[in-house]
Write a protein that holds these residues in place. Sequence first.
Motif, PDB file in Angstrom:
ATOM      1  N   CYS B 339       0.814  -1.224   0.000  1.00 56.97           N
ATOM      2  CA  CYS B 339       0.000   0.000   0.000  1.00 56.97           C
ATOM      3  C   CYS B 339       0.848   1.276   0.000  1.00 56.97           C
ATOM      4  CB  CYS B 339      -0.978  -0.008   1.171  1.00 56.97           C
ATOM      5  SG  CYS B 339      -2.110  -1.396   1.110  1.00 56.97           S
ATOM      6  N   THR B 340       0.557   2.179   0.937  1.00 51.01           N
ATOM      7  CA  THR B 340       1.241   3.475   0.899  1.00 51.01           C
ATOM      8  C   THR B 340       2.748   3.338   1.143  1.00 51.01           C
ATOM      9  OG1 THR B 340       0.588   3.795   3.196  1.00 51.01           O
ATOM     10  CG2 THR B 340      -0.730   4.914   1.548  1.00 51.01           C
ATOM     11  N   LEU B 343       4.203   2.508  -2.132  1.00 52.59           N
ATOM     12  CA  LEU B 343       4.077   3.627  -3.077  1.00 52.59           C
ATOM     13  C   LEU B 343       4.717   4.909  -2.565  1.00 52.59           C
ATOM     14  CD1 LEU B 343       0.335   3.015  -4.037  1.00 52.59           C
ATOM     15  CD2 LEU B 343       2.379   2.166  -5.178  1.00 52.59           C
ATOM     16  N   ARG B 346       6.721   6.857  -5.241  1.00 50.03           N
ATOM     17  CA  ARG B 346       5.906   7.248  -6.403  1.00 50.03           C
ATOM     18  C   ARG B 346       4.957   8.386  -6.068  1.00 50.03           C
ATOM     19  NH1 ARG B 346       1.373   3.322  -9.154  1.00 50.03           N
ATOM     20  NH2 ARG B 346       0.065   4.186  -7.509  1.00 50.03           N
ATOM     21  N   TYR B 381      -0.523   8.393   5.437  1.00 52.13           N
ATOM     22  CA  TYR B 381      -1.430   7.886   4.398  1.00 52.13           C
ATOM     23  C   TYR B 381      -1.377   8.760   3.129  1.00 52.13           C
ATOM     24  CZ  TYR B 381      -5.541   5.381   2.632  1.00 52.13           C
ATOM     25  OH  TYR B 381      -6.400   4.609   1.890  1.00 52.13           O
TER      26      TYR B 381
END
Lengths: 253, 705
Positions: B339-340, B343, B346, B381
């Motif tokens: 998940c986060t 990423l 990115r 998040y």
Amino acid sequence: MNAAESAGPTAALTEATTAALTEATTAALTEAAIEAVRAASREGRLATLAEVLAALAAGGHFGPPEGQAEGQPDGQAGNQPEGQAMGQPADHAGPAQAGEEAAAPLASDTASMLPGIPPEVLAGILAAQPDLASFQSLSGQTVYHAPDLLSRTYARILDRKGSPLVLLAEEIRANSRDYPRPVPVELFEAPPFGLTPEEIGHVLQALAADPAHQDITFTTTPAGAVYLFSTRHLERGYAAFLAQRAESLSMNP
Amino acid sequence: MAATPGGFSGKVLRVDLSTGKISTEDTVEKYGDVLGGTGLGYRVLWEEVPPGVGSFDPANKLVFATGVLAGTGVPCNGRTAVTTIFPTCWPRQLVGSGHMGGQFAAKLKYAGFDAIIVEGRSERPVWLFIRDARVELRSAAHLWGTGIRRASLEISQEMGADCVVAAIGQAGEQLAPMAIVANSLSHSAGGVGGVMGSKNLKAIGVQGSGAVKIAGDKGEWEKLIKFHLSILGGNNQHVVPSFPTPQSEYYNPGSRWVGEPGRRWGAAEPPVEITGNIFDLNRIAYRTNSAAFFLGEGAWRHTVRGNGCTACPIRCHTVVKVPSVAAKYGIREVAQNTCTGLLFGRSFFKRLPGGMQGQAALEACMVGMHLADDLGVWCNYGQLQRDLQKLYYDGLLKTKLGAAEYASIPWDKYEAGDPAFLFDILPRIGERRGELGQVLSQGTGGLFTHWSIPEETWARDHNTLYWKQGHPKHHANEDDGQCGVIINTQYNRDSQCHSHSNFVRNGLPLAVQKKLAAEVWGSPDAVDGVGNYTPMNVHKARRARWSLVRKELHDSLGLCNWMGPWVASPLKERGYRGDDSLESRFYSLATGQKLDREALDRAGERIFTLHRALTLRGMGEVDLRAQHDLTPHWVFADPSGAAPFSKGAIRMDEADISRGMDQFYEVMGWDRATGAPTMETYARLGLKDVGADLKARKLVPGDPA
Ligand code: SF4
């Protein structure tokens, strides 16, 4: 999920047939018929009535289908693992067919050669099985499958594979109706559809030109992804929203 | 509650860093009614941390708490809740929890402890050594200044290979509110790293040679585990595969169940091909590939395997190998996260060459994991990255930051989507260098204060996804209409609740979801099609309540709320039903104390109400409805002007949400006007003493202000 599936017995054993078949024979026949359908499903194939009849014959339930055995093309028996699964020797010229195409010409011939059980009686037996499903194939024949091994959705996809136009149109409609959602055009490049981008392009052009498929259309997301949907079941604006949402899922963990 | 023969390890470890005193207390006797996890953390904060204590005050406490099911064979266990006065909560620091998976929870329980309460502040950097009953504070002088990886490695070498280390990096040491503590390489709890840093606690190393006892019948236990496995889907309990398959009636291209037979873990040695029946219980770990889901098809060839928490067959922390980054950036070619976290890199970029699933995106993820998981930086998040984008692209940064510092940042790389930009920005944040590093490491609220930016600027901009109190939305109206909104009003950080989103995203056709909704929440109207929202009704309020209660239950039992609850399943023969009483069945068997679904849910409600009570006391304000349970403006706006409840609009209607809050407060037994629990509710939940304390502070509805 699909409307045309048969839900219950479509034919009953005739009195004459019932009289001719003992209870034990009927039970054995039924079991073998179910197994023939399940074997096909296990291999990702739809079973025709002819194939089931032939499997029963091969299993010795009402005499060998001699003419049929002689008629098999060379090498075909070696491609029939489902025959082996039913205890049939590998070199026995088993009747079960490896593909739907091969099944079609068998139907009338087999029926006439196997007087032990009329096809409509077998159809009745199969239709009465709660764990089997059947539907009318695009070819016009009734085809059977076991949904626990070969789902209804997948069975329809397999049946329509020979007709990409129907395949795309019906899959797009079902997605728009049931989930509801538009589908990314790339879906049809992946298995089990396996179409090339060029083929998909041709189908979409054909659909656009066909008055019966004017509900099939597309929406393009701001990022340029194309999603297909049916206006019968999804409004354009909502489809555009759902497409954008689908695309954003990998950005919204 | 009487002591139970299983589930609990039995002891809570208390470590006073100021005095060096180490003691234990009985878990069940003192904390049995709040189970463990967040419940235990809230109870400690309620009893021991007075209102007004700041996150980095020595008087703040930090509670690492597992739960009854952690360390057992129950699928998707292994979670530790880390509860404290949360540093990024703004403008006033209030109670909050970070949650980490990995192997820490299991090891702690095998060592004999259900939780660790850390209090005070050490004069010098230390780390906590736990080898079963042997507990010591050891010098961390040689570890201070190192990243999480180095610290974990050194401690592992000292303790032995079978230990688990939860450590902070430079960000935590520097008291960055945006800091994590992480164990098992990638399993982190956000926001709490700075609290460890403020206590001079670098790490906790745990070795445990014991086991978790199960009180109930072994055969029944095994049977229930098998059953649980059978109703699992892919990650986030997506119960429908992303591909059509003979074995499933449904498919959903948006599902996280991406492991299609024929796919290959291409970077495994030798590569592993996915084969066989997708429902085979021994093949569940093939279903999830977070890298392929988030980064696209190309990630399959970089996949080594899945990694994950104790006893979890989902293994959502995908291990990826990208040899090009070793040569290009001089970093390790293997990384893992989900998940986060996956990423992290990115997410900084608005644009990347080749798009968000291209090679640059993959490399940005690798660089991001390499830096953030070592420096110990938290992303809140994704809010950290969105904040930078907003600051930069709205031109705010140019006006706020000194010209020299602004010019020193390689913005050309940022705009070009060059992952090398991360080597500049992430150390700035992690080491709190320069004004930008200082500001971003404080979190969103900190940047509002520092640069006098009105919160409204963020709250009116949908692109920021900002919700309130310095934190973003977490599965709100974009996923689940009013239910999502209500849930997002309740916490002092992003809500971290997945009970609701796991259901609405599960991939089943809407008619099936509605059928299940009718069974679980009393009406098919408890759930809407996404973006086809209908006006609020009481069934949605019940579902919001259920979602929050189950989230707290999972956080307190050691279960993963990224997977549960399990009310839907992939099983056609069950009509796609899961089992709403799974948690209570496991609890009863593990502890030998029979609690039915309602009774265990009551414990979850008690825990959630304790959180509410802490929030009331921390704010010194009874009217949480007006002062706390807020919804940002962007939720009520639509860029194209679409009306609420029109198809394809996720905007909500203010009056309807207000009605929704009425209904939610009512089903919670809270006062409609203020959103504060009533004395009756405290009493019903066995929290009379909590109610009495709040009453004395005039924080119970009906009291004259
Ligand atoms: S789903 Fe992922 S985070 Fe949850 S328990 Fe399993 S591996 Fe851990």
